[in-house]
Design an enzyme around this catalytic site. Structure first.
Site, mmCIF file in Angstrom:
data_model
loop_
_atom_site.group_PDB
_atom_site.id
_atom_site.type_symbol
_atom_site.label_atom_id
_atom_site.label_comp_id
_atom_site.label_asym_id
_atom_site.label_seq_id
_atom_site.Cartn_x
_atom_site.Cartn_y
_atom_site.Cartn_z
ATOM 1 N N HIS A 159 37.358 50.576 42.682
ATOM 2 C CA HIS A 159 38.555 51.403 42.539
ATOM 3 C C HIS A 159 38.715 51.784 41.071
ATOM 4 O O HIS A 159 39.248 51.016 40.275
ATOM 5 C CB HIS A 159 39.791 50.647 43.027
ATOM 6 C CG HIS A 159 39.930 50.614 44.510
ATOM 7 N ND1 HIS A 159 40.443 51.670 45.232
ATOM 8 C CD2 HIS A 159 39.603 49.659 45.409
ATOM 9 C CE1 HIS A 159 40.444 51.366 46.516
ATOM 10 N NE2 HIS A 159 39.933 50.145 46.652
ATOM 11 N N GLU A 169 40.734 53.821 39.746
ATOM 12 C CA GLU A 169 42.142 53.980 39.378
ATOM 13 C C GLU A 169 42.825 52.645 39.112
ATOM 14 O O GLU A 169 43.929 52.609 38.565
ATOM 15 C CB GLU A 169 42.881 54.749 40.481
ATOM 16 C CG GLU A 169 43.163 53.984 41.747
ATOM 17 C CD GLU A 169 41.980 53.842 42.695
ATOM 18 O OE1 GLU A 169 42.173 53.277 43.791
ATOM 19 O OE2 GLU A 169 40.857 54.288 42.351
ATOM 20 N N CYS A 174 35.511 54.261 46.769
ATOM 21 C CA CYS A 174 35.728 53.215 47.773
ATOM 22 C C CYS A 174 35.395 53.720 49.175
ATOM 23 O O CYS A 174 34.229 53.953 49.475
ATOM 24 C CB CYS A 174 37.141 52.647 47.670
ATOM 25 S SG CYS A 174 37.303 51.061 48.548
#
Length: 212
Positions: free
Chosen positions: A187, A189, A79
């Site tokens: 992202h 995660e 990001c």
């Protein structure tokens, strides 16, 4: 052990939880010695380019990142980390790290989706990757797999580094890099199984390099 770079730019804890879910040893750190000893560095971040660059430079972490890449230590930007690895960001009109040739630009206003519906900025939600240059980082990612995005700016790296693109109002680069130096706009995660698979690919690469 993977080092997650701490520079007051958010989402390090989310990355750590994702890695711990995979059983991957990791540590959030701003210690140059720990970063140098790590198998690889994950460079995440949310927020503004100007604030991030100020935090990096004031702590001397910009030099740590440049050294890591120069010495071939694996690095993965996520990001904001993906954006400020480049040379310049339109956000805050900021000279960024310059580790990778390219720039970060803002999505135009009044974009439309392919069906004519509005495509508001920021781009927020799930979207797929179109792999244009397969590589180790994206190994095993199924066509159409969706990843989670939150961003108002997108990257324009050197064309030969583009690995995947995404369409939101316009086509933009969502993954770029080369073996050992990668960056993703989404992202990982927060992207469920596909995101975890990419993180696993990065760790496996780091582990192989360490034991080569």
């Amino acid at each position: 052990m993977l080092a997650i770079l701490e520079y007051k730019a958010g989402n390090q804890t989310s990355v750590r939880r994702a890695l711990e879910h995979l059983g991957i040893p990791c540590r959030i750190t701003a210690d140059p010695a720990e970063l140098e000893q790590a198998q690889g560095i994950i460079f995440p971040g949310v927020g503004a380019a100007g604030q991030a660059m100020e935090a990096l430079t004031s702590a001397g972490l910009d030099s740590v990142l440049r050294r890591a890449v120069a010495e071939g230590q694996p690095l993965l930007g996520i990001c904001l980390g993906c954006q400020i690895l480049l040379e310049h960001s339109e956000e805050n009109d900021m000279r960024t790290l310059g580790i990778v040739p390219g720039r970060c630009v803002r999505f135009p206003d009044h974009m439309k989706e392919e069906d004519g519906s509005p495509a508001p900025v920021p781009h927020m939600g799930w979207n797929s990757l179109e792999v244009v240059r397969p590589g180790r980082l994206l190994r095993g990612i199924e066509p159409g797999a969706e990843f989670y995005f939150v961003h108002s700016y997108y990257v324009e790296p050197a064309p030969e580094l583009v690995m995947a693109t995404t369409v939101y109002g316009k086509e933009f680069c969502s993954v770029y890099g080369r073996d050992g130096l990668w960056a993703v706009q989404c992202h990982l995660e927060k992207s469920g199984r596909p995101g975890l698979a990419v993180l696993r690919n990065f760790y496996d690469y780091c582990d192989e390099v360490r034991h080569a």
